[in-house]
Design an enzyme around this catalytic site. Structure first.
Site, short mmCIF file in Angstrom:
data_model
loop_
_atom_site.label_atom_id
_atom_site.label_comp_id
_atom_site.label_asym_id
_atom_site.label_seq_id
_atom_site.Cartn_x
_atom_site.Cartn_y
_atom_site.Cartn_z
N GLY A 11 0.82 -1.22 0.00
CA GLY A 11 0.00 0.00 0.00
C GLY A 11 0.84 1.25 0.00
N SER A 13 1.60 3.37 -2.49
CA SER A 13 1.41 4.34 -3.57
C SER A 13 1.02 5.72 -3.05
CB SER A 13 0.36 3.84 -4.56
OG SER A 13 -0.88 3.61 -3.91
N SER A 14 0.62 5.81 -1.77
CA SER A 14 0.23 7.11 -1.20
C SER A 14 0.27 7.04 0.32
CB SER A 14 -1.18 7.50 -1.67
OG SER A 14 -2.14 6.57 -1.19
N SER A 128 -1.49 -1.16 12.24
CA SER A 128 -2.80 -1.35 12.84
C SER A 128 -3.45 0.03 13.01
CB SER A 128 -2.65 -2.08 14.17
OG SER A 128 -3.88 -2.24 14.81
N TYR A 142 -13.94 -1.71 10.55
CA TYR A 142 -12.56 -1.23 10.49
C TYR A 142 -11.87 -1.53 11.82
CZ TYR A 142 -8.51 1.79 10.10
OH TYR A 142 -7.21 2.25 10.08
N SER A 143 -12.53 -1.20 12.92
CA SER A 143 -11.96 -1.48 14.24
C SER A 143 -11.72 -2.98 14.43
CB SER A 143 -12.88 -0.96 15.35
OG SER A 143 -12.83 0.44 15.44
N ALA A 144 -12.69 -3.79 14.02
CA ALA A 144 -12.57 -5.24 14.18
C ALA A 144 -11.41 -5.79 13.36
CB ALA A 144 -13.87 -5.92 13.78
N LYS A 146 -8.68 -4.24 12.49
CA LYS A 146 -7.41 -3.84 13.09
C LYS A 146 -7.17 -4.56 14.41
CE LYS A 146 -5.96 -1.06 9.89
NZ LYS A 146 -4.77 -1.42 9.08
#
Length: 265
Positions: A11, A13-14, A128, A142-144, A146
């Site tokens: 990841g 690229s930015s 994370s 999202y939280s789960a 991470k």
């Protein structure tokens, strides 16, 4: 074969990933960026790879190792976010969140292990989030995802220790990147939840856009890569270190209540 150390950043690229690739390159590493749409840039070499495709991941790491003869550091940064009411989130979106954030991290860890063993060791740093210990309402998946990354990290750290491979997770707080604009928003249930969903996401986006620079995160990640025994879970910034500490010592009800006061009014 390459005498310089080799770092692989997913990841890249930015945002955070791009800054991580840049700082390793500036510190005399040969750096490879794994992303779906990347290109060679500023000395960082790009390998096109979708982390949700195990065959592509295996092929990418094999290609890098055959070319360089070593892989010393892996930074698992690839990820994205979704938001919305949990009960109205399509199962396909929830699975997509885990496919990138968790399973993408897993298959990269899986692929790099044999090459790091051949090196005699290495460092795996999983990106994370503070949304792992502090689960954010209307960003449950999202939280789960991470939180799952943190659990994977802790287990893998013990499994790989005899091979001199250290594994840790870095948990950024709010960071100002394009991640905010790229968040995929589910709007179902607004007639039931009223404006709470929108207010929660607006508060999060405001915090992100007033957050730390990705360069600061990259510096912290590079510092972790240089430690012989990095902490298994860490963050940066006085506020976030305090939040991480409080999440451990205060009752879960208290911590969750505080998060709810901020993001679930």
């Amino acid at each position: 074969m390459n005498s310089k150390k080799v770092a692989v950043v997913t990841g890249a690229s930015s945002g955070i990933g791009k800054e991580c690739a840049k700082i390793f390159n500036e510190n005399d590493y040969t750096v490879y960026s794994l992303s779906r749409h990347g290109k060679d840039e500023d000395g960082v070499l790009s390998v096109t790879c979708d982390v949700t495709d195990e065959e592509q991941v295996s092929s990418a790491f094999k290609e890098i190792f055959e070319k360089e003869g070593r892989i010393d550091v892996l930074v698992n940064n690839a990820g994205f976010g979704i938001s919305g009411a949990t009960e109205f989130t399509p199962l396909s979106q929830a699975k997509k969140q885990f496919d990138v954030n968790f399973f993408g991290c897993f298959v990269c860890c899986k692929a790099v292990c044999e090459y790091m063993r051949k090196n005699g060791g290495g460092k795996i740093i999983n990106i994370s989030s503070m949304a792992a210990p502090l689960s954010i309402p209307f960003q449950a998946f999202y939280s789960a995802s991470k939180s799952a990354v943190n659990s994977l990290t802790l287990a893998l750290a013990n499994e790989l220790r005899p091979f001199n491979i250290s594994v840790c997770a870095f948990m950024p707080g709010d960071v100002k990147t394009a991640f905010t604009a790229q968040r995929e928003k589910e709007t179902g249930g607004e007639e039931l939840y009223g404006s709470r969903i929108q207010r929660s996401i607006e508060q999060m986006e405001k915090d992100e856009q007033n957050g730390m620079s990705p360069k600061k995160i990259a510096k912290a990640v590079f510092a972790l890569s240089q430690k012989k025994h990095p902490k298994p879970l860490s963050t940066t910034g006085a506020n976030y270190k305090l939040f991480a500490f409080l999440s451990k010592v205060l009752p879960a009800r208290t911590v969750n209540g505080l998060v709810g006061m901020i993001y679930s009014k």
